[in-house]
Design a protein around this motif. Structure first.
Motif: not given
Length: 454
Positions: A169-198
């Motif tokens: 839902x958040x990815x979709x909402x971020x796309x909507x919130x930045x739709x004037x810039x071709x949903x660019x906000x989603x390029x700054x959002x990543x969803x991880x599994x086993x994210x490293x600390x460093x």
């Protein structure tokens, strides 16, 4: 001792083969900025970042001139903000004020990006975690340099499917919130599994709670160098192919080690890790796809692609760990579609699909990265894709990630321009069959049996 041959070889890598240090990332702990007063906490955060990072960019520029090595980005990563802001932030809007503070601090420090607007929810969400996650669309729409990440699973804890559903839902909402810039906000959002600390690479960089007060991490990239080296062993055996990749990765990592040590010394901040990731750019000759095709594939996506990528990733890591005792982060091959001209070409010719990219992520360093999809893709479908990637990471004890961009108002056959290192991408087809009932079950997918090693 470094001899003149090695100096000339490195110069050739830089001038002709697009070798660069992709980023110097300064990790900063914000745990000592926690406060029950939101305004006081924001002031502490701004002051600490701007004080510690005041010389980061100038130091990077000086090192670049000294050694002649391009340093593309200077970045900051901070402690996951859900942990820092939990005491003061009572609602999503409170967290947005921190995002604005981070953006102002990044601008004042003249860095390209600041990462760590993040939550770690692999087993469950606190109220602060959920408030931060729900604030992400607004936070990314009202800032320029802030990057966000959410870790929804791990091999030790399983996958928090409530968080996965919410992130769809958040990815979709971020796309909507930045739709004037071709949903660019989603390029700054990543969803991880086993994210490293460093991890020094955006958009997933954050300063893990296992880290000290500050640390210098460096990310090196050299797809063009590896491709050029492989041209000399065209048609040779796999043994020679592997040795060539390994030796090249060793040389590239040594460059990163040199820059990291110099930056650490000048800034008087401990050196953390070198992340040897073959991170492409849209520039011609700087493509991971072209490396795979140089191995003998007619096109990325052809049968044999996953095997070729597995070989590349493994040999990169083997060469890297011989060059530095502190290789970390992700360290391997990135396969972002929009940032790699070879990947874009493969999608356009019909050789590379979302399903093949998913198969490739079983053996590479990241996951489904910088992939543009139709803007009308349901949030539950996005959540299902996130769950698939998280399952690959959880079962295989590796980092996986999803950076999907549902471009509002565009569909399959169209192209979206992001600019700069983010490049451009064709809108890819998504499987039309739904997974709503699966995603809506709620709860947690438990950790796999092989996670119990205590």
């Amino acid at each position: 001792m470094i001899n003149i041959f090695e100096v000339n070889e490195t110069n050739k890598m830089i001038e002709q083969e697009k070798l660069d240090v992709r980023t110097i990332t300064l990790g900063i702990s914000l745990l000592d900025c926690c406060d029950s007063d939101l305004d006081v906490m924001n002031r502490k955060i701004y002051d600490k970042i701007t004080t510690m990072a005041k010389d980061l960019v100038s130091t990077g520029n000086d090192i670049e001139k000294l050694y002649g090595i391009p340093i593309v980005n200077k970045r900051i990563s901070v402690t996951p903000i859900a942990l820092v802001g939990g005491q003061a932030c009572k609602c999503p809007e409170d967290f947005v004020t921190i995002a604005k503070t981070l953006d102002e601090a990044a601008k004042a420090s003249h860095v390209n990006f600041i990462g760590g607007y993040s939550a770690l929810v692999s087993k469950g969400m606190t109220r602060a975690d959920e408030n931060l996650i729900r604030s992400i669309p607004t936070a990314l729409a009202c800032t320029e340099r802030v990057c966000s990440s959410v870790n929804v699973g791990s091999t030790k804890t399983g996958i928090d499917m409530d968080a996965v559903k919410l992130m769809g839902e958040i990815v979709k909402a971020t796309a909507e919130a930045t739709k004037e810039k071709d949903s660019l906000g989603c390029a700054k959002l990543v969803v991880f599994c086993n994210a490293p600390d460093d991890n020094p690479f955006m958009a997933g960089a954050f300063h893990g709670v296992t880290e000290g007060d500050a640390v210098i991490n460096v990310g090196v990239s050299g797809p063009g160098v590896v491709k050029t080296a492989l041209e000399a062993v065209r048609g040779k055996s796999f043994e020679e192919l592997c040795e060539t990749v390994k030796k090249t990765a060793f040389k590239v990592t040594r460059v990163g080690q040199l820059v990291a040590k110099e930056a650490s010394s000048r800034l008087n901040i401990p050196f953390g890790i070198v992340d040897l990731s073959l991170a492409p750019t849209p520039a011609v000759g700087d493509s991971v796809a072209e490396i795979l095709e140089e191995m003998g594939l007619e096109s990325v996506g052809a049968p044999g692609t996953t095997a070729a990528l597995a070989l590349l990733n493994d040999q990169v890591k083997k060469g890297g760990v011989m060059a530095s005792s502190y290789v970390g982060g992700l360290s391997g091959a990135f396969i972002p579609v929009s940032e790699d001209q070879g990947m874009i070409d493969a999608v356009n010719r019909g050789a590379l699909t979302l399903e093949k990219l998913e198969a490739m992520t079983c053996v590479c360093s990241v996951g489904l990265d910088m992939i543009a999809i139709p803007g009308d893709t349901p949030a539950t479908t996005i959540a299902g894709i996130i769950a698939d990637e998280a399952a690959i990471g959880m079962i295989n004890q590796k980092t996986t990630a999803v950076r999907l961009i549902p471009v509002i108002g565009k569909g399959v056959g169209e192209t979206v321009e992001f600019g700069g290192l983010l490049g451009y991408a064709p809108i890819q087809t998504v499987n039309p069959f739904g997974c709503e009932d699966f995603v809506n079950r709620g709860g947690r997918i438990p950790a796999p049996i092989h996670s119990f090693k205590n």
